[in-house]
Design a protein around this motif. Structure first.
Motif, PDB file in Angstrom:
ATOM      1  N   LYS A   1      60.425  36.819  51.087  1.00  0.00           N
ATOM      2  CA  LYS A   1      60.090  38.250  51.044  1.00  0.00           C
ATOM      3  C   LYS A   1      59.432  38.720  52.343  1.00  0.00           C
ATOM      4  O   LYS A   1      59.734  39.809  52.826  1.00  0.00           O
ATOM      5  CB  LYS A   1      59.204  38.559  49.829  1.00  0.00           C
ATOM      6  CG  LYS A   1      60.007  38.592  48.520  1.00  0.00           C
ATOM      7  CD  LYS A   1      59.152  38.871  47.300  1.00  0.00           C
ATOM      8  CE  LYS A   1      60.038  39.059  46.057  1.00  0.00           C
ATOM      9  NZ  LYS A   1      59.250  39.255  44.822  1.00  0.00           N
TER      10      LYS A   1
ATOM     11  N   VAL B   1      59.946  40.619  38.166  1.00  0.00           N
ATOM     12  CA  VAL B   1      60.101  41.968  38.738  1.00  0.00           C
ATOM     13  C   VAL B   1      59.158  42.176  39.916  1.00  0.00           C
ATOM     14  O   VAL B   1      59.094  43.254  40.490  1.00  0.00           O
ATOM     15  CB  VAL B   1      59.821  43.062  37.682  1.00  0.00           C
ATOM     16  CG1 VAL B   1      60.883  43.066  36.608  1.00  0.00           C
ATOM     17  CG2 VAL B   1      58.434  42.883  37.064  1.00  0.00           C
ATOM     18  N   GLY B   2      58.408  41.121  40.242  1.00  0.00           N
ATOM     19  CA  GLY B   2      57.385  41.231  41.280  1.00  0.00           C
ATOM     20  C   GLY B   2      56.034  40.777  40.763  1.00  0.00           C
ATOM     21  O   GLY B   2      55.123  40.504  41.529  1.00  0.00           O
TER      22      GLY B   2
ATOM     23  N   ALA C   1      46.085  51.249  40.630  1.00  0.00           N
ATOM     24  CA  ALA C   1      46.651  52.254  41.540  1.00  0.00           C
ATOM     25  C   ALA C   1      47.565  53.204  40.761  1.00  0.00           C
ATOM     26  O   ALA C   1      47.550  54.414  40.981  1.00  0.00           O
ATOM     27  CB  ALA C   1      47.425  51.574  42.666  1.00  0.00           C
TER      28      ALA C   1
ATOM     29  N   GLN D   1      54.134  41.357  46.138  1.00  0.00           N
ATOM     30  CA  GLN D   1      54.520  41.255  44.734  1.00  0.00           C
ATOM     31  C   GLN D   1      56.033  41.415  44.671  1.00  0.00           C
ATOM     32  O   GLN D   1      56.757  40.453  44.902  1.00  0.00           O
ATOM     33  CB  GLN D   1      53.744  42.244  43.863  1.00  0.00           C
ATOM     34  CG  GLN D   1      52.289  41.800  43.648  1.00  0.00           C
ATOM     35  CD  GLN D   1      51.548  42.646  42.634  1.00  0.00           C
ATOM     36  OE1 GLN D   1      52.118  43.180  41.693  1.00  0.00           O
ATOM     37  NE2 GLN D   1      50.240  42.771  42.824  1.00  0.00           N
ATOM     38  N   CYS D   2      56.515  42.633  44.391  1.00  0.00           N
ATOM     39  CA  CYS D   2      57.983  42.750  44.378  1.00  0.00           C
ATOM     40  C   CYS D   2      58.532  42.528  45.777  1.00  0.00           C
ATOM     41  O   CYS D   2      59.648  42.068  45.944  1.00  0.00           O
ATOM     42  CB  CYS D   2      58.435  44.075  43.777  1.00  0.00           C
ATOM     43  SG  CYS D   2      58.701  45.428  44.927  1.00  0.00           S
TER      44      CYS D   2
ATOM     45  N   GLU E   1      44.715  45.226  40.291  1.00  0.00           N
ATOM     46  CA  GLU E   1      44.621  46.197  41.385  1.00  0.00           C
ATOM     47  C   GLU E   1      45.830  47.139  41.394  1.00  0.00           C
ATOM     48  O   GLU E   1      45.685  48.357  41.544  1.00  0.00           O
ATOM     49  CB  GLU E   1      44.508  45.452  42.723  1.00  0.00           C
ATOM     50  CG  GLU E   1      43.175  44.714  42.860  1.00  0.00           C
ATOM     51  CD  GLU E   1      43.204  43.570  43.873  1.00  0.00           C
ATOM     52  OE1 GLU E   1      44.204  43.441  44.615  1.00  0.00           O
ATOM     53  OE2 GLU E   1      42.225  42.800  43.919  1.00  0.00           O
ATOM     54  N   GLY E   2      47.013  46.560  41.233  1.00  0.00           N
ATOM     55  CA  GLY E   2      48.219  47.390  41.245  1.00  0.00           C
ATOM     56  C   GLY E   2      48.285  48.314  40.044  1.00  0.00           C
ATOM     57  O   GLY E   2      48.686  49.477  40.153  1.00  0.00           O
TER      58      GLY E   2
ATOM     59  N   CYS F   1      53.246  51.179  48.962  1.00  0.00           N
ATOM     60  CA  CYS F   1      53.424  49.994  48.125  1.00  0.00           C
ATOM     61  C   CYS F   1      53.144  50.425  46.699  1.00  0.00           C
ATOM     62  O   CYS F   1      52.171  51.129  46.452  1.00  0.00           O
ATOM     63  CB  CYS F   1      52.454  48.891  48.533  1.00  0.00           C
ATOM     64  SG  CYS F   1      52.442  47.511  47.349  1.00  0.00           S
ATOM     65  N   ARG F   2      54.003  50.044  45.764  1.00  0.00           N
ATOM     66  CA  ARG F   2      53.816  50.460  44.379  1.00  0.00           C
ATOM     67  C   ARG F   2      53.210  49.345  43.527  1.00  0.00           C
ATOM     68  O   ARG F   2      52.838  49.585  42.390  1.00  0.00           O
ATOM     69  CB  ARG F   2      55.178  50.880  43.805  1.00  0.00           C
ATOM     70  CG  ARG F   2      55.134  51.586  42.462  1.00  0.00           C
ATOM     71  CD  ARG F   2      54.206  52.789  42.439  1.00  0.00           C
ATOM     72  NE  ARG F   2      54.521  53.689  41.351  1.00  0.00           N
ATOM     73  CZ  ARG F   2      53.725  54.675  40.965  1.00  0.00           C
ATOM     74  NH1 ARG F   2      52.564  54.876  41.571  1.00  0.00           N
ATOM     75  NH2 ARG F   2      54.075  55.475  39.974  1.00  0.00           N
ATOM     76  N   CYS F   3      53.161  48.134  44.054  1.00  0.00           N
ATOM     77  CA  CYS F   3      52.747  46.999  43.221  1.00  0.00           C
ATOM     78  C   CYS F   3      51.291  46.599  43.393  1.00  0.00           C
ATOM     79  O   CYS F   3      50.632  46.233  42.433  1.00  0.00           O
ATOM     80  CB  CYS F   3      53.587  45.764  43.541  1.00  0.00           C
ATOM     81  SG  CYS F   3      55.331  45.903  43.175  1.00  0.00           S
ATOM     82  N   THR F   4      50.791  46.565  44.623  1.00  0.00           N
ATOM     83  CA  THR F   4      49.558  45.812  44.872  1.00  0.00           C
ATOM     84  C   THR F   4      48.284  46.635  44.816  1.00  0.00           C
ATOM     85  O   THR F   4      47.197  46.054  44.759  1.00  0.00           O
ATOM     86  CB  THR F   4      49.576  45.178  46.287  1.00  0.00           C
ATOM     87  OG1 THR F   4      49.580  46.236  47.251  1.00  0.00           O
ATOM     88  CG2 THR F   4      50.797  44.308  46.476  1.00  0.00           C
ATOM     89  N   GLY F   5      48.380  47.964  44.897  1.00  0.00           N
ATOM     90  CA  GLY F   5      47.157  48.745  45.039  1.00  0.00           C
ATOM     91  C   GLY F   5      46.523  48.562  46.411  1.00  0.00           C
ATOM     92  O   GLY F   5      45.404  48.995  46.636  1.00  0.00           O
TER      93      GLY F   5
ATOM     94  N   ARG G   1      52.905  32.428  45.969  1.00  0.00           N
ATOM     95  CA  ARG G   1      54.146  32.859  45.319  1.00  0.00           C
ATOM     96  C   ARG G   1      55.341  32.038  45.797  1.00  0.00           C
ATOM     97  O   ARG G   1      55.506  31.838  46.999  1.00  0.00           O
ATOM     98  CB  ARG G   1      54.456  34.308  45.686  1.00  0.00           C
ATOM     99  CG  ARG G   1      53.592  35.332  45.095  1.00  0.00           C
ATOM    100  CD  ARG G   1      54.170  36.678  45.470  1.00  0.00           C
ATOM    101  NE  ARG G   1      55.392  36.890  44.730  1.00  0.00           N
ATOM    102  CZ  ARG G   1      55.448  37.592  43.598  1.00  0.00           C
ATOM    103  NH1 ARG G   1      54.376  38.161  43.126  1.00  0.00           N
ATOM    104  NH2 ARG G   1      56.590  37.739  42.967  1.00  0.00           N
TER     105      ARG G   1
END
Lengths: 729, 156
Positions: free
Chosen positions: A23, A490-491, A636, B97-98, A632-633, B133-137, A17
């Motif tokens: 980050k 946004v990520g 979740a 991610q974010c 994966e995200g 974490c809300r992005c990566t799982g 990334r």
């Protein structure tokens, strides 16, 4: 899947990334980190009532607090009093009526955030509660008070396909329900508005779509668009929550009034009130099939709760209804969708956008149908799966690739995780885990599958184009490519994908992305799985134009002056639906399938998801590592909807506006996710790549609940499934 | 009141109201924005820092409690402008991610690997269960932990 990670590289490689290092250092500047010398802090007073008349409002005590610089109400909105993405029906600040608990009523700017919040308590608002409508079916009753002058229906559509009276050998029927899910991005809403010398304002903001914000801000602020300049700040996740305006107009109003920079930064509680949520849905379906397992007729009625204002409800119900038959060929159908206004919090975009709710219902139906026909659930799906060329209930043929069968077959080929004995297991690996509440005496395992699909890009005639500017120059370090768009990372990793595209198209390693703002044309929203396709496409076109000019000048080595080009990418045009729901509404589609393996403790009603497997149609993986991260995200968030995530509403009041009470999956809740990437390039899309953000979120809730049904034999018609639904009562 | 704290080996002081959290002190008074505010209730771990060597959610600690004490934040992890191996592993494994939760995770993983350089997967999950974490799982975060653990023990 093993991925080879590279520091630099082009399309198809798992490149690191571009924003990864800042980050991990904590140096990346998110909107909530913004600051300026002498800035003020804004705060928002919100309605405690779901539906009430405002009799009077007195801000004088708040304005008199030392350190409070401005207190503004509806009377201070400079221009248009309302905003909204589709229909501008939401007041910037409520005037004579509030339509949901949490609606913004007044705003304050003060020298520090504590003062601003304290001042809110000194604003006296005299409300007269009105009859409230807090149930979506109640909203349709004749006796229900109209929430807006036109009534309580936001949009209703009917799709009539073939002969909806067609007879079938076997019918199955069910009612299904999904709850109101919150996007819960970790970074709450925030922004900084800075008044400009020209009488305009600069807004530094975490958003999904700079130009949609601009289009709503300028009229409300009564400024020409060129005097409202939006600059992207760091975005801490979005998932749909940042598609609608939250604090943008408020911060600009306060900055313009006080002539000082104003920061607004929501806390977690306010974030739950400050953005839209996923629509709760109630869906009735009846599926008819022939005895040999071919779908003959599907009847569906879908009702979604849009809450108090329009937001994106028309598009969400359009999606849910057009996908209601699932990724299957069916010759006859009648699909009726309705979105209603209520006095609940407004609902709008969230990952999956209507397709999630529909999938939950149609996949439960497919399992019921398989049971009624005594067929294997996967065999039934394979028998009816869409393919390229299939015609959807809207009459739209699938022009691109549709690897529904491949998705299912890849899952079929995956071995199941081995059964584990409950006796000698680490208690952390039992349902209930850390709570150490049981010892696995009553464990039951279940396996469920689901397949689904989702549109890419905006639908029903919307031209959500994207513009990109590319400039190539040569300095003493060699060639340099600079890129600018208004597209938001946004990520999800868009900035990295753009960098890869530039490297592939131009063969230049050194790529600099300029910060997105509204000085360039719109990139459309970072939603609908569309940015890789749209902004990726625009960047590719601009690179190709630059490349042609460089070649004309004799190549990079001879480049004397910088070469630049701007290009706009449009997806193929789509059309609106006619009165029978017929037309060509969607650009194209991405498909996915999920398999869930669960364990249920039948005495406690607790669940452990043992494993998720997702096979997803991605067209082509431009950055395989990033694709896996999206799958994966997205899984979740799907698991969250299946098992734990729901905004608890009692008479229109949110009862769990915190991370203590609104639960999102932790690392202990998430099982390993096995991802199967299916690459069949999509004709007509840049590099053949489809958007990848949404399919896993569409299918995982249905797969998890199917696995719970398999384990318990219960109907489980509602998600999230709660322990009470599973215990042996 | 004036609060004086040794932050990342440097004494810093600033005026705060008595109810201010350590997180507010770090962010809004000292300009250390690496620790994030995502829940204000100690549920998400985004604001994780060390106070006198103990991992805490800085949103749950008063700035006054840190007075005359030592705090280490994510900004203090790097040595000589080089990324900490855990930071390196997060980038490489795709665990970002974010990125809003990332500083808190990096700090929590550093705490874990300091205590247990070769944690089992179950230990990792338990140790990180206070970080959302809300992005990566979380899968790539687990990958990052095992990569960092291996590198910090001299593997590749």
């Amino acid at each position: 899947m093993n991925v080879d990670i590279r520091r630099q590289g082009g399309v198809g490689e798992s490149v690191r990334r571009v924003d990864g290092i800042p980050k991990v250092k904590g140096a990346f500047e998110y909107a909530s980190d913004l600051h300026r010398d002498g800035m003020l802090w804004g705060a928002t007073l919100r309605s405690p009532h779901p539906h009430a008349q405002i009799i009077s409002m007195d801000v004088s005590a708040a304005a008199a607090v030392p350190g409070v610089v401005a207190v503004l109400t509806h009377a201070d909105v400079p221009g248009k009093p309302t905003f909204g993405l589709d229909v501008q029906d939401q007041p910037v600040l409520a005037k004579d009526v509030v339509r949901y608990a949490g609606e913004a009523v007044a705003i304050v700017a003060a020298e520090d955030p504590e003062l601003a919040r304290a001042a809110l308590e000194k604003i006296a608002v005299n409300y007269k509660p009105l009859t409230r409508v807090t149930d979506m079916e109640q909203a349709l009753e004749k006796s229900a008070p109209p929430i807006h002058p036109q009534g309580n229906i936001v949009r209703s559509l009917t799709i009539v396909h073939g002969d909806p009276q067609a007879r079938a050998d076997v019918w199955v029927e069910g009612m299904y329900e999904t709850g109101m899910q919150d996007q819960a991005p970790l970074g709450p809403e925030a922004g900084l508005a800075v008044p400009a010398a020209d009488g305009g304002v600069d807004l530094f903001i975490a958003t999904q779509w700079l130009h949609a914000d601009l289009g709503q801000l300028a009229p409300c602020l009564d400024l020409p668009p060129e005097k409202v300049r939006l600059h992207l700040s760091g975005v801490g996740g979005a998932f749909g929550a940042r598609e609608d305006v939250s604090m943008q107009i408020h911060a600009c109003m306060l900055a313009l009034r006080t002539r000082r920079p104003v920061k607004m930064s929501y806390g977690r509680q306010e974030s739950f009130y400050g953005h839209v949520h996923r629509h709760p849905a109630r869906i009735w379906m009846r599926h008819g099939a022939s005895r040999d397992g071919k779908l003959v007729n599907i009847q569906a009625r879908l009702l979604v709760d849009g809450g108090a204002y329009t937001s994106t409800s028309p598009a969400v119900i359009g999606n849910a209804t057009s996908f209601a038959a699932g990724p299957y060929e069916v010759p006859n159908a009648r699909l009726v969708g309705t979105a209603v206004f209520t006095n609940n919090p407004p609902c709008g975009a969230m990952r999956g956008f209507g397709a999630v709710q529909a999938c939950f219902a149609y996949e439960a139906q497919m399992d019921k149908l398989a049971a009624a026909l005594n067929l294997d659930p996967i065999e039934l799906r394979l028998k009816n799966a869409l393919r390229s060329g299939s015609v959807l209930p809207t009459g739209q043929p699938i022009a691109g690739v549709a690897p529904v069968r491949a998705c299912l077959q890849r899952l079929q080929a995956l071995p199941l995780p081995p059964e584990e004995s409950a006796l000698d297991r680490d208690p952390m690996l039992l349902p209930g885990g850390a709570g150490n509440v049981g010892h696995g005496e009553a464990l039951k395992r279940g396996v469920g599958i689901a397949v689904g699909y989702k549109n890419l890009g905006y639908s029903e005639g919307f031209d959500d184009s994207s513009e990109a500017w590319v400039r190539v120059s040569v300095d003493n370090e060699g060639p340099l490519a600079e890129v600018k768009t208004a597209a938001v990372d946004v990520g999800q990793g868009l900035d990295t994908i753009v960098t890869q595209i530039v490297r592939s198209e131009l063969g230049i390693d050194r790529v600099i992305l300029r910060q997105p703002d509204t000085a360039i044309g719109s990139a459309g929203s970072s939603s609908a799985s569309r940015q890789t396709m749209m902004t990726g496409g625009a960047v590719q076109l601009a690179c190709q134009a630059v490349r042609a000019e460089i070649d004309r000048q004799g190549g990079l080595a001879d480049l004397r002056r910088p070469v630049e080009a701007s290009r706009v990418f449009h997806h193929r045009s789509t059309g609106k639906l006619d009165a029978n729901g017929q037309g060509d509404p969607h650009v194209t589609f991405a498909f996915g399938a999920a398999r869930a393996v669960v364990e249920v403790d039948q005495e406690l009603g607790l669940v452990r998801v043992v494993q998720l497997a997702v096979a997803q149609d991605v067209g082509r993986a431009l950055n395989p590592q990033s694709v896996l991260g999206q799958i994966e995200g997205g899984s979740a968030q799907g698991l969250g909807l299946a098992l734990m995530e729901e905004i608890a509403l009692v008479e229109g009041q949110v009862k769990n506006a915190s991370f203590t009470d609104y639960l999102i999956p932790t690392i202990l809740d998430m099982p390993p996710v096995i991802s199967e990437i299916i690459e069949e390039p999509e004709p007509g899309l840049p590099y053949g790549a489809k958007g990848v953000g949404e399919p896993s979120t569409v299918v995982v809730p249905a797969a998890v609940v199917a696995a719970l049904r398999h384990a318990t034999g219960r109907e489980l018609r509602r998600a999230p499934v709660k322990p009470d639904d599973l215990v042996g009562l | 009141m004036v609060v004086r704290v040794k932050v990342n080996n440097e004494w810093r002081e600033a005026e705060v109201w008595p109810g201010a959290s350590l997180l507010t002190f770090l962010r809004d008074r000292l300009g250390l924005y690496g620790s994030k505010n995502a829940c204000e209730q100690g549920e998400c771990g985004s604001c994780s820092v060390w106070l006198e060597g103990a991992l805490v959610c800085s949103c749950l600690v008063l700035a006054a409690q840190a007075h005359e004490r030592e705090v280490r934040t994510v900004e203090g992890l790097m040595a000589d402008e080089r990324l900490h191996p855990i930071q390196e592993a997060f980038v490489e494994a795709g665990a970002v991610q974010c990125g809003f939760c990332t500083p808190g995770f990096v700090v929590a993983v550093a705490e874990l690997l300091q205590k247990d350089p070769t944690p089992s997967p179950a230990t990792v999950r338990e140790a990180l269960s206070g970080n959302l974490c809300r992005c990566t799982g979380y899968q790539k975060i687990l990958d990052a932990v095992s990569l960092a653990s291996s590198r910090m023990r001299g593997g590749t």
